[in-house]
Write a protein that holds these residues in place. Structure first.
Motif, PDB file in Angstrom:
ATOM      1  N   PHE A  14       0.846  -1.193   0.231  1.00 49.58           N
ATOM      2  CA  PHE A  14       0.080   0.089   0.016  1.00 49.58           C
ATOM      3  C   PHE A  14       0.816   1.399   0.198  1.00 49.58           C
ATOM      4  O   PHE A  14       0.420   2.239  -0.935  1.00 49.58           O
ATOM      5  N   SER A  15       1.982   1.050   0.728  1.00 47.69           N
ATOM      6  CA  SER A  15       2.737   2.170   0.933  1.00 47.69           C
ATOM      7  C   SER A  15       3.527   2.572  -0.537  1.00 47.69           C
ATOM      8  O   SER A  15       3.661   3.647  -0.797  1.00 47.69           O
ATOM      9  N   ARG A  16       4.053   1.354  -0.922  1.00 51.13           N
ATOM     10  CA  ARG A  16       4.986   1.526  -2.196  1.00 51.13           C
ATOM     11  C   ARG A  16       4.100   1.956  -3.354  1.00 51.13           C
ATOM     12  O   ARG A  16       4.643   2.698  -4.010  1.00 51.13           O
ATOM     13  N   ASP A  17       2.951   1.407  -3.320  1.00 52.36           N
ATOM     14  CA  ASP A  17       2.141   1.997  -4.589  1.00 52.36           C
ATOM     15  C   ASP A  17       1.694   3.550  -4.524  1.00 52.36           C
ATOM     16  O   ASP A  17       1.544   3.881  -5.533  1.00 52.36           O
ATOM     17  N   ARG A  18       1.765   4.013  -3.138  1.00 52.14           N
ATOM     18  CA  ARG A  18       1.497   5.308  -3.275  1.00 52.14           C
ATOM     19  C   ARG A  18       2.719   6.340  -3.136  1.00 52.14           C
ATOM     20  O   ARG A  18       2.626   7.487  -2.861  1.00 52.14           O
ATOM     21  N   ASP A  19       3.820   5.740  -3.181  1.00 52.78           N
ATOM     22  CA  ASP A  19       5.131   6.491  -2.971  1.00 52.78           C
ATOM     23  C   ASP A  19       5.019   7.166  -1.722  1.00 52.78           C
ATOM     24  O   ASP A  19       5.462   8.211  -1.599  1.00 52.78           O
ATOM     25  N   TRP A  20       4.603   6.449  -0.574  1.00 52.66           N
ATOM     26  CA  TRP A  20       4.485   6.860   0.787  1.00 52.66           C
ATOM     27  C   TRP A  20       5.427   6.389   1.557  1.00 52.66           C
ATOM     28  O   TRP A  20       5.770   6.621   2.832  1.00 52.66           O
ATOM     29  N   GLU A  21       6.312   5.418   1.209  1.00 52.25           N
ATOM     30  CA  GLU A  21       7.433   4.951   1.804  1.00 52.25           C
ATOM     31  C   GLU A  21       8.209   6.105   2.640  1.00 52.25           C
ATOM     32  O   GLU A  21       8.665   5.934   3.545  1.00 52.25           O
ATOM     33  N   LYS A  22       8.684   7.113   1.769  1.00 54.05           N
ATOM     34  CA  LYS A  22       9.427   8.323   2.250  1.00 54.05           C
ATOM     35  C   LYS A  22       8.907   9.112   3.359  1.00 54.05           C
ATOM     36  O   LYS A  22       9.596   9.815   4.115  1.00 54.05           O
ATOM     37  N   PHE A  23       7.579   8.844   3.703  1.00 54.44           N
ATOM     38  CA  PHE A  23       6.977   9.428   4.892  1.00 54.44           C
ATOM     39  C   PHE A  23       6.794   8.507   6.022  1.00 54.44           C
ATOM     40  O   PHE A  23       6.838   9.275   7.349  1.00 54.44           O
ATOM     41  N   HIS A  24       7.311   7.275   5.798  1.00 50.44           N
ATOM     42  CA  HIS A  24       7.203   6.190   6.723  1.00 50.44           C
ATOM     43  C   HIS A  24       8.454   6.145   7.643  1.00 50.44           C
ATOM     44  O   HIS A  24       8.970   5.003   7.873  1.00 50.44           O
TER      45      HIS A  24
ATOM     46  N   GLY B 109       2.752  10.130  -3.738  1.00 52.85           N
ATOM     47  CA  GLY B 109       3.872  11.018  -3.316  1.00 52.85           C
ATOM     48  C   GLY B 109       3.288  12.205  -2.642  1.00 52.85           C
ATOM     49  O   GLY B 109       4.189  12.899  -2.069  1.00 52.85           O
ATOM     50  N   ILE B 110       2.198  12.194  -2.295  1.00 56.59           N
ATOM     51  CA  ILE B 110       1.676  13.341  -1.619  1.00 56.59           C
ATOM     52  C   ILE B 110       1.278  12.781  -0.169  1.00 56.59           C
ATOM     53  O   ILE B 110       0.725  11.874  -0.136  1.00 56.59           O
ATOM     54  N   ALA B 111       1.841  13.592   0.906  1.00 52.76           N
ATOM     55  CA  ALA B 111       1.613  13.129   2.247  1.00 52.76           C
ATOM     56  C   ALA B 111       0.029  13.072   2.387  1.00 52.76           C
ATOM     57  O   ALA B 111      -0.515  13.913   2.164  1.00 52.76           O
ATOM     58  N   PRO B 112      -0.287  12.117   3.180  1.00 52.07           N
ATOM     59  CA  PRO B 112      -1.653  11.732   3.364  1.00 52.07           C
ATOM     60  C   PRO B 112      -2.331  12.833   4.058  1.00 52.07           C
ATOM     61  O   PRO B 112      -3.386  13.266   3.520  1.00 52.07           O
ATOM     62  N   ASP B 113      -1.905  13.771   4.747  1.00 49.78           N
ATOM     63  CA  ASP B 113      -2.659  15.037   5.281  1.00 49.78           C
ATOM     64  C   ASP B 113      -2.804  15.962   4.341  1.00 49.78           C
ATOM     65  O   ASP B 113      -3.515  16.845   4.454  1.00 49.78           O
ATOM     66  N   LYS B 114      -2.140  15.888   2.973  1.00 46.75           N
ATOM     67  CA  LYS B 114      -2.288  16.862   1.826  1.00 46.75           C
ATOM     68  C   LYS B 114      -3.262  16.597   1.113  1.00 46.75           C
ATOM     69  O   LYS B 114      -3.664  17.213  -0.003  1.00 46.75           O
ATOM     70  N   VAL B 115      -3.804  15.458   1.118  1.00 46.78           N
ATOM     71  CA  VAL B 115      -4.754  14.822   0.208  1.00 46.78           C
ATOM     72  C   VAL B 115      -6.053  15.352   0.669  1.00 46.78           C
ATOM     73  O   VAL B 115      -6.392  15.041   1.677  1.00 46.78           O
ATOM     74  N   GLY B 116      -6.711  15.900  -0.271  1.00 45.59           N
ATOM     75  CA  GLY B 116      -8.210  16.278  -0.027  1.00 45.59           C
ATOM     76  C   GLY B 116      -8.720  15.676   1.243  1.00 45.59           C
ATOM     77  O   GLY B 116      -9.820  15.579   1.545  1.00 45.59           O
TER      78      GLY B 116
ATOM     79  N   LEU C  40      -2.270  17.247  18.832  1.00 42.62           N
ATOM     80  CA  LEU C  40      -0.912  17.908  18.574  1.00 42.62           C
ATOM     81  C   LEU C  40       0.106  16.890  17.570  1.00 42.62           C
ATOM     82  O   LEU C  40       0.722  17.795  16.717  1.00 42.62           O
ATOM     83  N   ALA C  41       0.081  15.963  18.120  1.00 43.05           N
ATOM     84  CA  ALA C  41       1.142  15.132  17.250  1.00 43.05           C
ATOM     85  C   ALA C  41       0.823  15.072  15.575  1.00 43.05           C
ATOM     86  O   ALA C  41       1.649  14.909  14.880  1.00 43.05           O
ATOM     87  N   GLU C  42      -0.584  14.916  15.753  1.00 38.50           N
ATOM     88  CA  GLU C  42      -1.151  14.742  14.090  1.00 38.50           C
ATOM     89  C   GLU C  42      -0.489  15.980  13.315  1.00 38.50           C
ATOM     90  O   GLU C  42      -0.442  15.643  11.972  1.00 38.50           O
ATOM     91  N   LEU C  43      -0.574  17.010  13.993  1.00 36.30           N
ATOM     92  CA  LEU C  43      -0.274  18.164  13.117  1.00 36.30           C
ATOM     93  C   LEU C  43       1.122  18.160  12.300  1.00 36.30           C
ATOM     94  O   LEU C  43       1.427  18.856  11.494  1.00 36.30           O
ATOM     95  N   PHE C  44       1.927  17.536  13.149  1.00 34.91           N
ATOM     96  CA  PHE C  44       3.557  17.503  12.628  1.00 34.91           C
ATOM     97  C   PHE C  44       3.795  15.832  12.325  1.00 34.91           C
ATOM     98  O   PHE C  44       5.057  15.842  11.903  1.00 34.91           O
ATOM     99  N   GLN C  45       2.975  15.101  11.999  1.00 38.50           N
ATOM    100  CA  GLN C  45       3.394  13.829  12.157  1.00 38.50           C
ATOM    101  C   GLN C  45       4.118  13.583  10.574  1.00 38.50           C
ATOM    102  O   GLN C  45       4.913  12.857  10.373  1.00 38.50           O
ATOM    103  N   TRP C  46       3.570  14.051   9.601  1.00 42.54           N
ATOM    104  CA  TRP C  46       4.054  13.842   8.143  1.00 42.54           C
ATOM    105  C   TRP C  46       5.176  15.080   7.786  1.00 42.54           C
ATOM    106  O   TRP C  46       5.401  15.334   6.626  1.00 42.54           O
TER     107      TRP C  46
END
Lengths: 116, 116, 116, 116
Positions: A14-24, B109-116, C40-46
């Motif tokens: 799931f993370s790889r498909d969305r290129d979200w590994e960089k956030f993890h 590639g977009i951070a989860p919290d930046k996604v609509g 608070l943590a959520e605001l800075f998580q990504w």
């Protein structure tokens, strides 16, 4: 593979498909986990043990608790995966250590923090 | 039974054997979980991403991270057990929901919290 | 009285006026505080340190951070009040202890957890 | 200046003197705060409301609670300072908002999360 291993793999994909590994990275995942733990805590914050008024909404809270526990679980297994930790093996060893550390005949009924 | 189910059963029996079930109400377990999350956070609190000085102690931190993740994991599955929640099923459903909510071609590639 | 003492008094009166003191036992307040720390943590998580995309929303996040910090602060001073703890005095003593424990010439630039 | 402003200044100077400002980015401070919240939660995790056995150790726990609350307080005011947030002003506004949101005659004795 077990169901847990399967879930770990799915989250990885799931993370790889969305290129979200960089956030993890570990810190980001811990902060995300803290956010979910906070939502879990909120569900129980004003819950007095024997408050009869809370019964009526018990069903919906059970559902929400299920979802928050799931969120914490997901971030936790993702964190373990990123750190290359076998969470089931680590937890099993920890429980074994507790079994040895707290002999049944010495701690029965005594709160853990009251035990030497 | 799976390894996870087996671990859940072992923790349940561990608690019963020590007459500790009375301590394992949801609020107490959440507070215990928060304690372990705190220890996990401490391991990474000053960890700047690219600090070369941290490499030398990376091995011992990995071991400690493994233990703290295990502790969080144990309290979490115990909490789910006490609330009669199938944590693996709940987590699997949550991940499915996220797969549907975040289509690959829209969030890449977009951070989860930046996604609509 | 100082502004902080005044705020503590106002929160105490706020609770009394609403007959909410019965909800403000230490465990409930800690769980409520954990809930706010989670927000608070959520605001800075990504939030990757040098993510240029985050600049645009920096203003709104600053406002939300201000509100979450305020929430944590309020539950914390309420908890201290309920436990009859002078939080300002306790914090001042703790800082003095840290000043003595970490001599400037020995720890300069070294992360706290790398010191002794 | 008030005692609180004085404490904030002292912590700022403490950090500057030790060249620790570079460690005090928001994410690091939040993780540190989570660590201290965890220690606070641990003190109350098995504390059943009316457990008479806990009385004997109540004194030492009060002292430890005071120290943990102080630690959370210090990281919180440091975080606010780093983000250039006036925590006292922000908390005062939040409390005012709650006073307006929860009219005394409508919420008396009802847990906050049960209120509309």
């Amino acid at each position: 593979v077990s169901d847990l291993e399967n879930l770990i793999s799915r989250f990885r994909q799931f993370s790889r498909d969305r290129d979200w590994e960089k956030f993890h990275d570990p810190r980001s995942l811990i902060l995300a986990l803290v956010g979910e733990v906070g939502e879990l805590a909120e569900l129980f914050q004003w819950q007095l043990t024997d408050d009869p008024k809370s019964s009526s909404s018990a069903g919906s809270r059970h559902q929400r608790a299920s979802e928050e526990i799931a969120d914490v679980f997901l971030y936790l297994i993702r964190l373990a995966d990123v750190l290359d930790i076998d969470v089931l093996e680590a937890a099993s060893q920890k429980l074994s250590a507790s079994e040895a550390r707290f002999p049944v005949d010495q701690v029965s009924g005594i709160a853990p923090d009251k035990v030497g």
